[in-house]
Structures are given as structure tokens and as C-alpha cells.
Design an enzyme around this catalytic site. Sequence first.
Site, short mmCIF file in Angstrom:
data_model
loop_
_atom_site.label_atom_id
_atom_site.label_comp_id
_atom_site.label_asym_id
_atom_site.label_seq_id
_atom_site.Cartn_x
_atom_site.Cartn_y
_atom_site.Cartn_z
CG PHE A 1 -1.95 -0.99 1.34
CD1 PHE A 1 -3.27 -0.66 1.05
CD2 PHE A 1 -1.66 -2.28 1.71
CE1 PHE A 1 -4.28 -1.62 1.14
CE2 PHE A 1 -2.64 -3.25 1.80
CZ PHE A 1 -3.96 -2.92 1.51
CG ASP A 2 0.78 5.94 -1.55
OD1 ASP A 2 1.94 6.24 -1.21
OD2 ASP A 2 -0.11 6.78 -1.71
#
Length: 229
Positions: A8-9
Site C-alpha cells: 500500500f501507498d
Amino acid sequence: MKFQAAIFDMDGLLLDTENVCKQVFAQSCANLQVPFLEQEYLSIIGCNSKTINAQLTQAYQGIIDYSLLNQEWRNNYDDVVLNRAIPKKHGVIELLEWLKHQGIPMAVATSTQRNVAEVKLKLAGLADYFSALATGCEVKAGKPAPEIYQLAAQRLGVDAHSCIAFEDSNNGVKSAVSAGMTTYQIPDLVTPCAEVLALGSQLRTSLFDVYQELSLQSKSELMIYPSNL
């Protein structure tokens, strides 16, 4: 499952940071009585500090010494994000909990500096979901280059091509796709450009939509292969 790990960002994807960051930058410009160059600002979303400094130094050339604006921005931003939890985006907990129960290891690949990223995740109550963290200060080439996603996969002990990635920015999507990951884009402040749309990432409106989609796919697979029950 068709993937071995999820990466995930953080800002604009897990946390509603980009709106906060933009507001603080605009206020910092006002404090120093210089214009807020919105389009130039939006173009650096998803980039690491080195790229941001280079692009905004050029954008503000002849207007102000960017180092002064950067210091004002950093001081004001740190006062906010290092002392209170940033709101989580819609569907974050549902998706993270579902992936956790599936036994899928998770990592964060963020352009934010490590010490700041760790505080943000901890204050938001998300740190314990992730087994690894890769940050912009740890790679030579930040997003849109693939290195940060490759580093996150390496730290999870999996091949990058076996990962699913989640991003909000165009620069982030380019990075994850270049690393060979199946990529979902959930746009925040920046609309996907034609170049990014052509990369074939999955476009969704929220992480909650992704949670519903993946959980339904999982149920369908169990129905097809009852021996897994």
C-alpha cells in the site's frame, strides 16, 4: 488467492493526508506572501522529497528561494501530522482486516520519510497491520520509478510480480506497474491521466470497493473448489 502479498501507498490512499498537506502548503505560501502554484503542486504528489524539492525549486525560481518556503511548509506540516491522527480513508480497516484474516502479508511503500511515516501509521492505529515499510529516503530513484515497490516486496520476501498494489497518485501507479504488480488506483486529489489509464491498472472509487470485490472473488473461488473449505 492470486497474489502472495499486498503493498500500500500511505498518503492519500490509507490516510487522508494529501488534503491536509495541500492546505498546509497553501497556507505556508500565504504566510510568506507568495502565490500557491496549484498545478505544479499537484504534479509532485506521490514523489519523494528529492524530486519534490527539485520540481518546486524550479517552479518557484524568481519568486522565492524555495528552501525558505520548504522550511515553512515542513514546520507547519510536522506540527499537524506528528501530533494527531490523520483520518483514515473509506474502507481501509475493512480491507486490511480482510487481508489479515486471509494470511496475506502487507507492506507500505511511501515516499514519506521513514520516521514521519512510522509516526503517521502509529497515530492512525495502522502500524500493526504491516510487516514491512519501504520509504522514499531508502531508494535512489523514487516514484514513478519501481524501486520502492521492489524494495517493499523484497522486505516481505516475495517476488514483486506476485504482489497486489494500491495507489492513489499517477506517479505511484507508474511505480507499482513498473515493478510488475497488479495495481489498483483509488484517485485522491489527482485525476488519472491518459498515460496512466493506458497502463491497465484497476480504477476504483474507494478501498471499500476493493474489499467488496476481493472478498466476493474469494467466496466464488471457495464455491468452485469446495475441497478448500
